[in-house]
Design a protein around this motif. Structure first.
Motif, PDB file in Angstrom:
ATOM      1  N   GLY A 195       2.482  13.404  24.919  1.00 28.44           N
ATOM      2  CA  GLY A 195       2.966  12.590  23.806  1.00 28.44           C
ATOM      3  C   GLY A 195       1.945  12.502  22.675  1.00 28.44           C
ATOM      4  N   GLY A 196       0.691  12.324  23.035  1.00 26.40           N
ATOM      5  CA  GLY A 196      -0.349  12.205  22.009  1.00 26.40           C
ATOM      6  C   GLY A 196      -0.475  13.487  21.200  1.00 26.40           C
ATOM      7  N   GLN A 197      -0.385  14.616  21.904  1.00 23.96           N
ATOM      8  CA  GLN A 197      -0.445  15.905  21.200  1.00 23.96           C
ATOM      9  C   GLN A 197       0.775  16.082  20.293  1.00 23.96           C
ATOM     10  N   GLN A 198       1.935  15.680  20.806  1.00 25.60           N
ATOM     11  CA  GLN A 198       3.137  15.802  19.977  1.00 25.60           C
ATOM     12  C   GLN A 198       3.024  14.962  18.719  1.00 25.60           C
ATOM     13  N   GLN A 199       2.495  13.761  18.873  1.00 26.13           N
ATOM     14  CA  GLN A 199       2.379  12.915  17.685  1.00 26.13           C
ATOM     15  C   GLN A 199       1.364  13.489  16.699  1.00 26.13           C
ATOM     16  N   ARG A 200       0.284  14.052  17.215  1.00 26.03           N
ATOM     17  CA  ARG A 200      -0.686  14.667  16.305  1.00 26.03           C
ATOM     18  C   ARG A 200      -0.061  15.877  15.602  1.00 26.03           C
ATOM     19  N   ALA A 201       0.750  16.638  16.342  1.00 23.97           N
ATOM     20  CA  ALA A 201       1.439  17.779  15.716  1.00 23.97           C
ATOM     21  C   ALA A 201       2.389  17.286  14.625  1.00 23.97           C
TER      22      ALA A 201
ATOM     23  N   LEU B 115       3.697   5.992  23.298  1.00 26.57           N
ATOM     24  CA  LEU B 115       2.682   6.716  24.075  1.00 26.57           C
ATOM     25  C   LEU B 115       2.136   5.888  25.226  1.00 26.57           C
ATOM     26  N   ASP B 116       1.707   6.596  26.267  1.00 25.20           N
ATOM     27  CA  ASP B 116       0.966   5.926  27.318  1.00 25.20           C
ATOM     28  C   ASP B 116      -0.320   5.371  26.707  1.00 25.20           C
ATOM     29  N   PRO B 117      -0.774   4.217  27.197  1.00 23.46           N
ATOM     30  CA  PRO B 117      -1.945   3.567  26.582  1.00 23.46           C
ATOM     31  C   PRO B 117      -3.140   4.507  26.433  1.00 23.46           C
ATOM     32  N   GLU B 118      -3.361   5.387  27.413  1.00 18.86           N
ATOM     33  CA  GLU B 118      -4.560   6.225  27.329  1.00 18.86           C
ATOM     34  C   GLU B 118      -4.439   7.325  26.274  1.00 18.86           C
ATOM     35  N   LEU B 119      -3.231   7.467  25.698  1.00 17.35           N
ATOM     36  CA  LEU B 119      -3.045   8.521  24.689  1.00 17.35           C
ATOM     37  C   LEU B 119      -3.025   7.983  23.260  1.00 17.35           C
ATOM     38  N   THR B 120      -3.031   6.644  23.126  1.00  9.62           N
ATOM     39  CA  THR B 120      -2.948   6.108  21.765  1.00  9.62           C
ATOM     40  C   THR B 120      -4.223   6.404  20.987  1.00  9.62           C
ATOM     41  N   GLY B 121      -5.351   6.430  21.690  1.00  8.36           N
ATOM     42  CA  GLY B 121      -6.643   6.595  21.019  1.00  8.36           C
ATOM     43  C   GLY B 121      -6.734   7.844  20.164  1.00  8.36           C
ATOM     44  N   GLU B 122      -6.231   8.974  20.698  1.00  8.57           N
ATOM     45  CA  GLU B 122      -6.356  10.230  19.955  1.00  8.57           C
ATOM     46  C   GLU B 122      -5.534  10.212  18.670  1.00  8.57           C
ATOM     47  N   VAL B 123      -4.395   9.509  18.713  1.00  7.19           N
ATOM     48  CA  VAL B 123      -3.554   9.424  17.516  1.00  7.19           C
ATOM     49  C   VAL B 123      -4.175   8.455  16.507  1.00  7.19           C
ATOM     50  N   VAL B 124      -4.666   7.335  17.021  1.00  2.24           N
ATOM     51  CA  VAL B 124      -5.323   6.361  16.140  1.00  2.24           C
ATOM     52  C   VAL B 124      -6.530   7.006  15.461  1.00  2.24           C
TER      53      VAL B 124
END
Ligand SMILES: Nc1ncnc2c1ncn2[C@@H]1O[C@H](COP(=O)(O)OP(=O)(O)OP(=O)(O)O)[C@@H](O)[C@H]1O
Ligand SMILES: [Mg+2]
Lengths: 246, 224
Positions: free
Chosen positions: A140-146, A168-177
């Protein structure tokens, strides 16, 4: 500072029920504003009214001084990007093609130019090594970054974000933020619906608190997070566990 | 068994002379059905009131009546109002019109199954609705419809045999002729059935290959 986006008295009703009761706001060039507020308050509706994905019943929107109309909407949207809560990457296209399709098919760039641009944006969000993956093969985090790269490839004047991390799962929010913070620091003009207090605190120029289809208050993060004027803002922040000790 | 092989060796060439006709009937009819079916589905989903109603009535009529009746109507009925087709053309038109009604329903289901966020994302970038439909929604819908479409295409391959009833000398017509010449109906129809079996198996294999070739994870459930 020049105004890039001006939203004037947006009203939106569903049957008899008004979801937006005359919402106005402005974004200056390079400004980042975060909209917070309880669920069902009209935040998504406001963003969708701004780019006319949901046509507003009343009110006007101006991008760089030009009013959005049904005639110029497609042209204006090229400069007014939207990032969705659930990404909405084009499922049949690779990451590279998702990012390239805008410059290629909408802006009419050559294939080389569009590819170059897409790869630049993918590097910017740290996804160059996923260029040939399909959306379903990404986290999910990668998709949002894409999807952020897809927005950036259009060279937008403003990006609207509708809760970009809440699916996103909590552990994936950081990369998008982290990507969004980077954009804000580079001077991107952004209007972000989000309850990411850490993002708002460090990257937002203003926080807008909305409730019941109204803007209750708008102020700097320090004021809103430490000492909001409205009891409703205070109550909301307490509810999401973010009212800081004074 | 060897008797059947001798029979086959003698009569298969004559039957296979009908193969180009059978294949031409089939390809023209399903291609016509593809484009017209897509147009019908388009009208039913995106069209105005009139386009929707016309397409709906069309689909109901052609799915609700026998193809043979439709073909007789086109070949024998229409000349009474001055519309005359040769047998081959009449068969292509009949099978094509019929399959378009079925294909329309498959296309409609597939178009509607594409998540609405795809259209929203395309429009939010500045695509017109038409551009978004063609570049984003349609490619996904076509991938999703492929398994059903393949079934329909194979079904139509077998239905080309009805053209025999208006005098098109495709493979069934040729088999029937051999039957009456030799009076070996058993061998004749086993032989022609085997021909159809090989044809449908080959087409099924080709379409399965196409399905694998166009497979994208997340668009369709799995490669067929
Ligand atoms: N298409 C629609 N038809 C009818 N009512 C709608 C429609 N879209 C939204 N609403 C209503 O409008 C109100 C505001 O919805 P909206 O999605 O804008 O809220 P939100 O602030 O984004 O909430 P959340 O934080 O849950 O995302 C809700 O009461 C919702 O039920
Ligand atoms: Mg929302």
């Amino acid at each position: 500072m020049s105004t890039v986006l001006r939203v004037e008295s947006i009203v939106k009703r569903y049957s008899d029920h008004a979801v937006l009761n005359g919402v106005s706001l402005e974004l200056a060039r390079g400004e980042a504003k975060v909209i917070m507020g309880p669920s069902g308050t009209g935040k998504s509706t406001l963003l969708r009214c701004i780019n006319h994905l949901t046509p507003p019943d009343e009110g006007r929107v101006f991008l760089e001084g030009e009013e959005l109309t049904s005639e110029n909407i497609n042209k204006i949207r090229q400069r007014l990007a939207f990032v969705f809560q659930d990404f909405n990457l084009f499922l049949h296209l690779t990451v590279l093609d998702n990012v390239r399709i805008g410059p290629r098919r909408i802006l009419g760039q050559s294939k080389e130019e569009a590819t170059e641009r897409a790869l630049t944006e993918l590097r910017r969000v740290g996804l160059e090594d996923r260029a040939n993956y399909y959306p379903a093969q990404l986290s999910g985090g990668q998709q949002q970054r894409a999807s952020i790269a897809r927005a950036l490839a259009m060279d937008p004047k403003v990006i609207l974000f509708d809760e970009p991390t809440s699916a996103l799962d909590p552990e994936l929010t950081g990369e998008v933020v982290a990507v969004m913070k980077q954009l804000a620091s580079e001077g991107m003009t952004m209007l972000v619906v989000s309850h990411e207090v850490a993002f708002a605190r460090s990257a937002a120029d203003k926080i807008i608190f909305m409730e019941g289809g109204y803007i209750v208050e708008e102020a700097t993060p320090e004021v809103i997070l430490r000492n909001p004027r409205s009891d409703r803002t205070r109550g909301f922040l307490k509810a999401i566990g973010e009212q800081e000790a004074v | 068994m060897s008797e059947f092989l001798d029979f086959a060796a003698e009569h298969l060439p004559y039957i296979l002379e009908g193969l180009p006709t059978t294949l031409a009937l089939w390809i023209l009819a399903i291609t016509f059905g593809f484009f017209f079916g897509l147009l019908l589905a388009w009208c039913r989903i995106y069209g105005g009131r009139l386009a929707y109603s016309l397409a709906t009535v069309y689909v109901e009529i052609f799915r609700g009546t026998p193809m043979l009746v439709q073909m007789f109507f086109i070949y024998l009925g229409l000349p009474e109002i001055g519309i005359v087709f040769d047998p081959f053309t009449a068969a292509v038109v009949a099978i094509g019109l019929n399959t378009s009604a079925y294909q329309a329903e498959y296309f409609r289901g597939a178009l509607l199954s594409v998540p609405s966020g795809q259209m929203a994302a395309a429009q939010a970038m500045g695509m017109s609705r038409m551009q978004a439909l063609i570049q984003i929604v349609l490619p996904q819908a076509l991938r999703r419809v492929l398994p059903q479409w393949s079934n329909e295409a194979i079904l139509e391959l077998k239905f080309t045999s009805i053209a025999f009833a208006i005098g098109v000398t495709e493979i069934t017509a040729r088999a029937e002729k051999i039957g009456y010449q030799t009076f070996e109906f058993f061998n004749t129809f086993v032989l022609v059935a085997l021909v159809y079996l090989v044809l449908t198996a080959t087409v099924a294999e080709l379409l399965a290959w196409l399905e694998r070739k166009t497979y994208v994870p997340g668009v369709t459930a799995r490669a067929g």
